[in-house]
Write an enzyme that holds these catalytic residues in place. Structure first.
Site, short mmCIF file in Angstrom:
data_model
loop_
_atom_site.label_atom_id
_atom_site.label_comp_id
_atom_site.label_asym_id
_atom_site.label_seq_id
_atom_site.Cartn_x
_atom_site.Cartn_y
_atom_site.Cartn_z
N HIS A 187 94.46 -40.09 -1.92
CA HIS A 187 94.85 -39.40 -0.90
C HIS A 187 95.90 -38.17 -1.17
O HIS A 187 96.79 -38.05 -0.43
CB HIS A 187 95.31 -39.85 0.55
CG HIS A 187 94.43 -40.15 1.67
ND1 HIS A 187 94.88 -40.68 2.82
CD2 HIS A 187 93.33 -39.61 1.81
CE1 HIS A 187 93.90 -40.71 3.70
NE2 HIS A 187 92.88 -39.99 3.19
N HIS A 246 81.24 -40.90 7.93
CA HIS A 246 82.60 -40.16 7.84
C HIS A 246 82.38 -39.31 6.37
O HIS A 246 81.78 -39.51 5.49
CB HIS A 246 83.55 -41.19 7.43
CG HIS A 246 84.90 -40.73 7.39
ND1 HIS A 246 85.50 -39.52 7.79
CD2 HIS A 246 85.84 -41.25 6.60
CE1 HIS A 246 86.78 -39.42 7.36
NE2 HIS A 246 87.01 -40.51 6.75
N GLU A 285 84.72 -37.88 4.66
CA GLU A 285 85.81 -37.73 3.63
C GLU A 285 85.00 -38.35 2.37
O GLU A 285 84.36 -38.96 2.42
CB GLU A 285 86.85 -38.61 4.25
CG GLU A 285 88.06 -38.20 2.88
CD GLU A 285 89.32 -38.66 3.54
OE1 GLU A 285 89.58 -39.75 4.58
OE2 GLU A 285 90.61 -38.50 2.84
N ASP A 299 85.57 -40.19 -0.29
CA ASP A 299 85.65 -41.36 -0.73
C ASP A 299 84.26 -42.09 -0.24
O ASP A 299 83.98 -43.10 -0.78
CB ASP A 299 86.80 -42.05 -0.57
CG ASP A 299 87.35 -42.04 1.01
OD1 ASP A 299 87.03 -41.15 1.84
OD2 ASP A 299 88.12 -42.91 1.34
N HIS A 303 88.72 -42.04 11.05
CA HIS A 303 90.00 -41.45 10.63
C HIS A 303 90.06 -39.89 10.94
O HIS A 303 90.98 -39.12 10.70
CB HIS A 303 90.34 -41.78 9.35
CG HIS A 303 91.13 -41.06 8.20
ND1 HIS A 303 90.70 -40.86 7.11
CD2 HIS A 303 92.44 -40.63 8.44
CE1 HIS A 303 91.67 -40.16 6.43
NE2 HIS A 303 92.60 -39.96 7.39
N ASP A 317 86.32 -46.50 7.86
CA ASP A 317 87.79 -46.60 7.64
C ASP A 317 88.60 -47.63 8.50
O ASP A 317 89.38 -48.12 7.90
CB ASP A 317 88.39 -45.29 7.74
CG ASP A 317 88.23 -44.38 6.41
OD1 ASP A 317 88.03 -44.84 5.56
OD2 ASP A 317 88.50 -43.26 6.58
N TYR A 352 97.74 -50.35 4.99
CA TYR A 352 96.60 -49.10 5.13
C TYR A 352 96.82 -48.83 6.71
O TYR A 352 96.81 -47.44 6.76
CB TYR A 352 95.33 -50.06 5.16
CG TYR A 352 93.89 -49.39 5.08
CD1 TYR A 352 93.32 -48.74 4.15
CD2 TYR A 352 93.34 -48.88 6.40
CE1 TYR A 352 92.06 -47.91 4.02
CE2 TYR A 352 92.40 -48.14 6.64
CZ TYR A 352 91.62 -47.68 5.44
OH TYR A 352 90.68 -47.11 5.67
N HIS A 369 86.51 -50.03 2.96
CA HIS A 369 87.47 -50.23 1.89
C HIS A 369 87.87 -51.81 2.03
O HIS A 369 88.26 -52.05 2.98
CB HIS A 369 88.74 -49.49 2.13
CG HIS A 369 88.66 -48.15 2.00
ND1 HIS A 369 88.35 -47.30 0.71
CD2 HIS A 369 88.68 -46.83 2.76
CE1 HIS A 369 88.13 -45.99 0.95
NE2 HIS A 369 88.63 -45.88 2.27
#
Ligand code: FEO
Length: 398
Positions: free
Chosen positions: A24, A80, A82, A84, A146, A165, A193, A226
């Site tokens: 991040h 999501h 993002e 990753d 998130h 997430d 986390y 994750h």
């Protein structure tokens, strides 16, 4: 590559990033690496749930090829935006041209703004279902868990929740399931986390957990994007999230400080003694020497925060300043705090720290404690007493 089947004909096809140490944009230190989890649901129709970080696209593709030819994929669920989780989308969509991409309206917008590609996109919302044959995928929008685009995917026939997430950890392991890994390390990484990524979003997380519980869906496995998959005890992570989201704390204080020549550190250690002798659990960190990610994790279940700094140019020192800037964004609730530190000829650090603590929503419960140059015996007694007084505030506030 071994096929990793998490349920009958549902496979983990993600990647383990053993060497990720800073996530991040350096806001999160990942000392145990991370994983990018993607899942392949093989039915009459085939769905890929999420992808992986772009540099790991070839690993995702290889894992899928071990199971089915890529062109057979009918749907790609983008829980999501993002990178990753979506980073491998440009590579994978080229290999499965008939696949439709499904996600929320915000996801559609976000993917376009990231990749500028015209994928065949179907917008889904809470309550929508995707029929795969013997099984279905149900969607729950989960904005701000998130990002605004986030979504959970649920397979009722398998009681399997894939919440992206939520409920994850940055934890690279050869094992994939909670019953195979070290339970202490797993919870340590789960807490870290939550503290470093999800803490400011506690209100929406609590509502989402309540919404899922009220919907009456049955969950016997939580497969996040994750880390480890919760198959032995998914309730453990649900309960932990509920507690954190409700701002449940212990009679515990985190002391974080930065010191120029050691005077502020002497104060910090005496304050710690005053707290400990009053029965309060304490963690003490020199913020210039400590990983911020670890400190924030310790703060998650602490009722009180004491921040210290020597004064330099009428302000606090730079490492504690950067740390407090991050704390401001967390907007913690139901926490108390105070400040301390030494100065030379003019103070100023404590006023600046208190200003940021107020902005961060921390209730200041006692006046700042300062000393000129190095504390003498009398001042150290005051530090002890000041710690003792803060302990009483912690107990009365609990
Ligand atoms: Fe793991 Fe919000 O990305």
């Amino acid at each position: 590559m071994n096929k990793i089947e998490i349920k009958k004909n549902i496979f983990w096809v993600g990647a383990v990033d053993w060497n990720m140490r800073s996530f991040h944009g350096h806001t999160y230190t990942t000392k145990r690496g991370t994983t990018y989890n993607a899942y392949l649901v093989v039915d009459e129709k085939i769905a890929l749930v999420d992808t992986v970080y772009g540099p790991f696209a070839s690993e995702l593709i290889e894992r899928i090829r071990e199971i089915i030819p890529l062109e057979k994929i009918d749907y790609i669920i983008a829980n999501h935006v993002e990178t990753d989780h979506s980073g491998a989308l440009p590579a994978i969509t080229k290999l499965c041209p008939k696949a439709k991409v499904l996600g929320t309206a915000k996801c559609k917008e976000g993917l376009w703004k990231h990749y500028h590609e015209d994928w065949d996109f179907q917008v889904v919302k809470t309550g929508d279902k995707l029929d795969l044959g013997k099984r279905t995928l149900n969607f729950f929008e989960a904005p701000m868990i998130h990002w605004p685009d986030s979504m959970f995917t649920y397979c009722p026939e398998e009681k399997l929740l894939m919440p992206n997430d939520a409920f994850g950890q940055h934890y690279a392991t050869a094992e994939r399931f909670d019953d195979e890994t070290d339970p202490c390390a797993l919870m340590e990484e789960t807490k870290k986390y939550y503290a470093n990524i999800l803490w400011p979003l506690g209100g929406v997380i609590l509502k989402k957990i309540e919404e899922i519980q009220k919907s009456g869906i049955s969950i016997d496995m939580i497969a996040p994007s994750h880390g480890i998959i919760w198959r032995k005890d998914p309730a453990k992570v649900l309960n932990a999230y509920s507690g954190w989201a409700k701002n449940t704390t212990q009679e515990k204080v985190v002391i974080a400080y930065e010191t120029m020549w050691g005077a502020t550190e002497k104060m910090a250690r005496k304050i710690l003694e005053g707290l400990e002798d009053a029965g309060i659990k304490v963690k003490l960190f020199d913020i210039a020497l400590t990983d911020r990610t670890e400190v924030i994790s310790e703060m998650l279940d602490a009722k009180g925060f004491l921040f210290g700094s020597s004064t330099h140019d009428n302000d606090m020192l730079p490492n504690i300043a950067g740390f407090l800037e991050f704390i401001k964004g967390i907007r913690s609730k139901n926490r108390v705090g105070a400040t301390f530190g030494s100065y030379g000829w003019a103070g100023g650090a404590q006023k600046e720290i208190e200003g940021i603590m107020k902005e961060a929503g921390i209730e200041i419960t006692q006046p700042a404690l300062t000393t000129q140059y190095s504390p003498d015996e009398s001042m150290l007694k005051q530090c002890y007493q000041w710690g003792n007084e803060f302990a009483a505030k912690i107990v009365s506030h609990s």
